[in-house]
Scaffold this motif. Structure first.
Motif, PDB file in Angstrom:
ATOM      1  N   MET A   1       0.686  -0.970  -0.008  1.00  0.00           N
ATOM      2  CA  MET A   1       0.064  -0.100   0.234  1.00  0.00           C
ATOM      3  C   MET A   1       1.042   1.302  -0.063  1.00  0.00           C
ATOM      4  SD  MET A   1      -3.314   0.877   0.209  1.00  0.00           S
ATOM      5  CE  MET A   1      -4.478  -0.066   0.810  1.00  0.00           C
ATOM      6  N   SER A   2       1.913   1.424   0.813  1.00  0.00           N
ATOM      7  CA  SER A   2       2.762   2.584   0.819  1.00  0.00           C
ATOM      8  C   SER A   2       3.620   2.766  -0.490  1.00  0.00           C
ATOM      9  CB  SER A   2       3.612   2.265   2.123  1.00  0.00           C
ATOM     10  OG  SER A   2       4.590   1.471   1.419  1.00  0.00           O
ATOM     11  N   ALA A   3       3.843   1.868  -1.348  1.00  0.00           N
ATOM     12  CA  ALA A   3       4.375   2.098  -2.766  1.00  0.00           C
ATOM     13  C   ALA A   3       3.678   2.463  -3.532  1.00  0.00           C
ATOM     14  CB  ALA A   3       4.969   0.600  -3.027  1.00  0.00           C
ATOM     15  N   GLY A   4       2.438   2.214  -3.530  1.00  0.00           N
ATOM     16  CA  GLY A   4       1.223   2.675  -4.182  1.00  0.00           C
ATOM     17  C   GLY A   4       1.089   4.137  -4.196  1.00  0.00           C
ATOM     18  N   LEU A   5       1.066   4.572  -2.811  1.00  0.00           N
ATOM     19  CA  LEU A   5       0.884   5.987  -2.453  1.00  0.00           C
ATOM     20  C   LEU A   5       2.017   6.877  -2.840  1.00  0.00           C
ATOM     21  CD1 LEU A   5      -0.757   7.938  -0.783  1.00  0.00           C
ATOM     22  CD2 LEU A   5       0.318   7.353   1.210  1.00  0.00           C
ATOM     23  N   ALA A   6       3.259   6.203  -2.593  1.00  0.00           N
ATOM     24  CA  ALA A   6       4.628   6.907  -2.843  1.00  0.00           C
ATOM     25  C   ALA A   6       4.345   7.231  -4.362  1.00  0.00           C
ATOM     26  CB  ALA A   6       5.816   6.194  -2.635  1.00  0.00           C
TER      27      ALA A   6
END
Length: 117
Positions: A1-6
């Protein structure tokens, strides 16, 4: 999820930078276009032609805008930050000055048969 947000944040930042560059570049291009039209109009009024064609007209429009605004202040309508009436008056003054100097230099070169540097 954090890679997509970044990734989403990076894409949004690139989009915003692209929009900023586009509007900044568009502003510069519009300013140059208005200066070229003002310089061209002054070139049509003054007998003879400005040297370097459209480039000379653009320089006359930009410099004429500065000169006219210094002499008259920001009078009348303005487009892209260029007050039209003072820019036209300043461009006329510069075009007349260029014609006067070029005629004097040309006449002097013919009279003395010396090369003009």
């Amino acid at each position: 999820m954090s890679a997509g947000l970044a990734t989403l944040l990076v894409l949004a930042a690139l989009f915003l930078v692209g929009v900023w560059l586009t509007f900044s570049l568009a502003g510069v291009l519009i300013t140059l276009l208005v200066a070229a039209v003002v310089g061209w109009a002054a070139d049509r009024v003054v007998p003879g032609t400005l040297p370097y064609g459209w480039l000379g007209a653009t320089v006359a429009g930009l410099a004429g805008s500065w000169l006219g605004s210094a002499l008259m202040g920001p009078v009348g309508p303005s487009v892209a930050g260029i007050p039209l009436l003072p820019a036209f008056v300043g461009a006329l003054i510069l075009a007349f000055l260029v014609q006067f100097v070029s005629k004097r230099m040309h006449a002097r070169g013919r009279r003395t048969n010396e090369p003009i540097l």
